[in-house]
Design a protein around this motif. Structure first.
Motif, PDB file in Angstrom:
ATOM      1  N   ASP A  88     -41.482  40.463  68.061  1.00 47.47           N
ATOM      2  CA  ASP A  88     -40.386  39.443  67.087  1.00 47.47           C
ATOM      3  C   ASP A  88     -40.003  39.819  67.101  1.00 47.47           C
ATOM      4  O   ASP A  88     -39.623  40.979  67.746  1.00 47.47           O
ATOM      5  CB  ASP A  88     -41.646  38.747  66.767  1.00 47.47           C
ATOM      6  N   ALA A  89     -38.943  38.885  66.121  1.00 45.06           N
ATOM      7  CA  ALA A  89     -37.479  39.648  66.189  1.00 45.06           C
ATOM      8  C   ALA A  89     -36.817  40.570  64.861  1.00 45.06           C
ATOM      9  O   ALA A  89     -36.632  41.889  65.129  1.00 45.06           O
ATOM     10  CB  ALA A  89     -36.401  37.795  65.455  1.00 45.06           C
ATOM     11  N   ARG A  90     -38.486  39.971  64.217  1.00 50.04           N
ATOM     12  CA  ARG A  90     -38.557  41.327  63.060  1.00 50.04           C
ATOM     13  C   ARG A  90     -38.830  42.177  62.976  1.00 50.04           C
ATOM     14  O   ARG A  90     -37.922  43.475  62.841  1.00 50.04           O
ATOM     15  CB  ARG A  90     -39.182  40.818  62.072  1.00 50.04           C
ATOM     16  N   VAL A 109     -34.995  31.058  68.078  1.00 51.52           N
ATOM     17  CA  VAL A 109     -35.602  32.247  66.897  1.00 51.52           C
ATOM     18  C   VAL A 109     -34.710  32.087  65.357  1.00 51.52           C
ATOM     19  O   VAL A 109     -36.392  32.262  64.897  1.00 51.52           O
ATOM     20  CB  VAL A 109     -34.846  33.369  67.921  1.00 51.52           C
ATOM     21  N   TYR A 112     -36.597  30.119  63.287  1.00 49.43           N
ATOM     22  CA  TYR A 112     -38.036  30.127  62.661  1.00 49.43           C
ATOM     23  C   TYR A 112     -37.951  31.424  62.419  1.00 49.43           C
ATOM     24  O   TYR A 112     -39.470  31.587  61.336  1.00 49.43           O
ATOM     25  CB  TYR A 112     -39.177  30.489  64.096  1.00 49.43           C
ATOM     26  N   VAL A 113     -37.729  32.446  61.781  1.00 44.72           N
ATOM     27  CA  VAL A 113     -38.018  33.993  60.934  1.00 44.72           C
ATOM     28  C   VAL A 113     -37.445  33.649  60.013  1.00 44.72           C
ATOM     29  O   VAL A 113     -36.954  33.063  59.648  1.00 44.72           O
ATOM     30  CB  VAL A 113     -36.173  35.249  61.845  1.00 44.72           C
ATOM     31  N   ASP A 114     -38.670  34.697  58.875  1.00 43.59           N
ATOM     32  CA  ASP A 114     -38.365  34.167  57.660  1.00 43.59           C
ATOM     33  C   ASP A 114     -36.450  34.223  57.217  1.00 43.59           C
ATOM     34  O   ASP A 114     -36.122  33.867  56.112  1.00 43.59           O
ATOM     35  CB  ASP A 114     -39.079  35.069  57.026  1.00 43.59           C
ATOM     36  N   GLY A 119     -32.507  38.214  61.299  1.00 44.64           N
ATOM     37  CA  GLY A 119     -32.716  38.321  62.605  1.00 44.64           C
ATOM     38  C   GLY A 119     -31.603  38.532  63.342  1.00 44.64           C
ATOM     39  O   GLY A 119     -31.567  38.731  64.941  1.00 44.64           O
TER      40      GLY A 119
END
Length: 258
Positions: A88-90, A109, A112-114, A119
């Motif tokens: 994933d991106a993280r 992306v 959706y990321v925190d 990101g």
């Protein structure tokens, strides 16, 4: 109510991306580019990029999506140029290399990321420091507000318009949406130069599929309308998605006598 085909809804993005890859190949004097597709799923963009002759690494958290990617690449005859890895991106650099890619696709992306800023920084860190292109596709706030309003959900439309993340309620499946200004600020905050901004799916999500199916040449006409509206700020503000193309800024030439 059915919608026009997915290929129509991504046509604007692909035309911009194909041109950007061609330009990057010319600037780098490399016919075969190294492309990283974060959140690339089943290969909607990775496989066409590979068919242009580039090598594409797809990072996605879903094993099912990566399996479908492998099958799709094989059917297109580009299995040797597409590699899928789970991630994933993280944790991008657990599975991808820093500073190694001519182009990075970051599609679907950042909503959706925190931490969208993290990101975006990770995507930029994957680019070659001497020149690289970033393609970002993210959900647009205006399209969601307009869609809820036209469906008669006026309270939800107002909620999306006024909430910090652009969500219309607890049942909203989208964690976050962006205005064009928010998304471009996020990208310029990484140090990249924004090349272009396009509104995506300005009309396609609102037009009944039956109308496109029954009217002669309607699909082509709708595609031309989408392309014509994509670069106009007034329509970008009500698009379902926003596409930002950015690049690593050129290094300053050394001062004379330096």
């Amino acid at each position: 109510m059915s919608r026009p085909s997915a290929s129509l809804r991504t046509a604007v993005v692909w035309e911009v991306l194909r041109g950007a890859l061609d330009q990057r190949a010319k600037l780098s004097d490399r016919a075969e580019l190294a492309v990283l597709d974060t959140g690339g799923g089943t290969g909607n963009f990775a496989v066409p990029a590979a068919r242009l002759g580039h090598r594409v690494t797809v990072v996605d958290p879903s094993p099912n999506a990566l399996f479908a990617l492998e099958r799709r690449a094989a059917e297109a005859g580009v299995a040797d140029r597409v590699r899928g890895v789970q991630g994933d991106a993280r944790g991008l650099f657990d599975v991808a290399e820093r500073g190694a890619y001519d182009a990075v696709l970051c599609h679907g992306v950042l909503e959706y990321v925190d931490d969208p800023a993290e990101g975006a920084r990770n995507a930029v860190a994957a680019l070659r420091p001497d020149g690289g292109t970033l393609s970002v596709l993210a959900s647009g706030l205006g399209g969601a507000v307009l869609g809820r309003a036209l469906a008669g959900h006026f309270t939800e439309a107002r909620q999306a318009l006024t909430s910090p993340g652009g969500r219309w309620g607890e049942g909203d499946p989208m964690p976050r949406r962006f205005t064009p200004e928010q998304l471009t600020a996020l990208i310029t905050g990484t140090g990249l130069d924004v090349v272009s901004v396009h509104g995506v799916r300005v009309f396609a999500d609102l037009v009944p599929g039956a109308l496109v199916d029954t009217e002669p040449d309607a699909l082509d006409a709708l595609a031309r309308l989408e392309a014509a509206a994509a670069e106009l700020p007034a329509f970008q503000s009500v698009a379902s998605q926003l596409h930002v193309l950015a690049q690593v800024p050129p290094r300053a030439a050394p001062a004379a006598g330096g």
